[in-house]
Design an enzyme around this catalytic site. Sequence first.
Site, PDB file in Angstrom:
ATOM      1  N   ALA A  65       0.863  -1.180   0.000  1.00 24.72           N
ATOM      2  CA  ALA A  65       0.000   0.000   0.000  1.00 24.72           C
ATOM      3  C   ALA A  65       0.897   1.227   0.000  1.00 24.72           C
ATOM      4  O   ALA A  65       2.052   1.169   0.455  1.00 24.72           O
ATOM      5  CB  ALA A  65      -0.884  -0.031   1.232  1.00 24.72           C
ATOM      6  N   GLY A 109       0.670  -5.024   0.893  1.00 26.48           N
ATOM      7  CA  GLY A 109      -0.504  -5.089   0.021  1.00 26.48           C
ATOM      8  C   GLY A 109      -0.198  -5.726  -1.326  1.00 26.48           C
ATOM      9  O   GLY A 109      -1.096  -6.257  -1.983  1.00 26.48           O
ATOM     10  N   GLU A 112      -0.461  -9.349  -0.697  1.00 28.12           N
ATOM     11  CA  GLU A 112      -1.896  -9.612  -0.463  1.00 28.12           C
ATOM     12  C   GLU A 112      -2.678  -9.581  -1.778  1.00 28.12           C
ATOM     13  O   GLU A 112      -3.595 -10.383  -1.991  1.00 28.12           O
ATOM     14  CB  GLU A 112      -2.431  -8.576   0.533  1.00 28.12           C
ATOM     15  CG  GLU A 112      -1.806  -8.766   1.916  1.00 28.12           C
ATOM     16  CD  GLU A 112      -2.041  -7.596   2.857  1.00 28.12           C
ATOM     17  OE1 GLU A 112      -1.833  -6.433   2.440  1.00 28.12           O
ATOM     18  OE2 GLU A 112      -2.434  -7.830   4.011  1.00 28.12           O
ATOM     19  N   GLU A 132       4.709  -5.070   7.175  1.00 27.76           N
ATOM     20  CA  GLU A 132       3.950  -3.975   7.796  1.00 27.76           C
ATOM     21  C   GLU A 132       4.390  -3.699   9.224  1.00 27.76           C
ATOM     22  O   GLU A 132       4.310  -2.569   9.703  1.00 27.76           O
ATOM     23  CB  GLU A 132       2.442  -4.294   7.788  1.00 27.76           C
ATOM     24  CG  GLU A 132       1.790  -4.223   6.413  1.00 27.76           C
ATOM     25  CD  GLU A 132       1.805  -5.531   5.642  1.00 27.76           C
ATOM     26  OE1 GLU A 132       2.654  -6.403   5.926  1.00 27.76           O
ATOM     27  OE2 GLU A 132       0.963  -5.677   4.731  1.00 27.76           O
TER      28      GLU A 132
END
Length: 258
Positions: A65, A109, A112, A132
């Site tokens: 992200a 992300g 993911e 993260e």
Amino acid sequence: MAFETLNVDIQDHVCTIKLNRPEALNALNSVLVRELCEALEEADASDKVRCIILTGSEKAFAAGADIKEMSELTYVEVFASNLFASANDRIAAIRKPIIAAVAGYALGGGCELAMLCDFIIAADNAKFGQPEINLGVTAGIGGTQRLTRFVGKSKSMDMNLTGRFMTAEEAERSGLVSRVVPAKKLMEEATGAAQKIAEKSLLTAMAVKEAVNRSYELPLNEGLLFERRVFHSMFATEDQKEGMAAFLEKREAQFRDK
Ligand code: CAA
């Protein structure tokens, strides 16, 4: 449709969506996430598309992200907007098969997103991770949930707690990816797999996707019942008649998605 952060190409019924934010290693900012959902939904609805490939660059599938965009957000803002919930749900709702072709970094992300696809083909330079924790947050789009189902608790804890990266070889050994190929052959391998899928009955391919995905949600008995019902329902299709007749007549099946 033209996109700012993606390149989309359709050839021989295979739609290849390439994440294209090289300046940020394809970090998932709000524009990219919105465009990706739109591109996937468009491919899902298009008669020209029978399989989708999601890929990035040689250096990065996606480095997570977008940290710059997230860094100043407050709890109230992320809770109220339900950050990433809609993207997770919209990508998970795509019914056509999606192959992730991953080279370079697939972190946070990015890892993911690859796991949201139906299977992952990795280049030998791919690196997977859920780092993260180094940013003072947990994973937020499945890194503690989907990764655990792929690789088991011990390795998932290791990845999520230490933030270390996994090589493509370790990812294949652990069941996160289905195949590893030399980086230069990645798109050839992914396209070959996508074309093989595109030759099948799309109805059957979508039913397979639905049934395998149910195995993550249901206890074995319920999953087997779901599978049996889907299997039985395929006998209502013309493609079942054609597939079995073609086998018996020793010829290629001509599926019509009916
Ligand atoms: N967000 C925003 N920008 C990012 C980014 C990210 N996740 N990852 C890389 N970039 C940017 C860098 O800031 C840098 O930009 P500038 O040139 O403007 O400084 C550019 O991409 C190139 O990155 P690096 O210079 O860091 O490249 P490198 O080769 O030295 O390192 C890397 C590569 C190891 C991937 C490193 O960039 C990195 O650690 N990135 C962050 C990975 C990460 O923590 N991901 C998780 C994000 S949080 C998340 O995803 C939450 C969730 O579950 C939803």
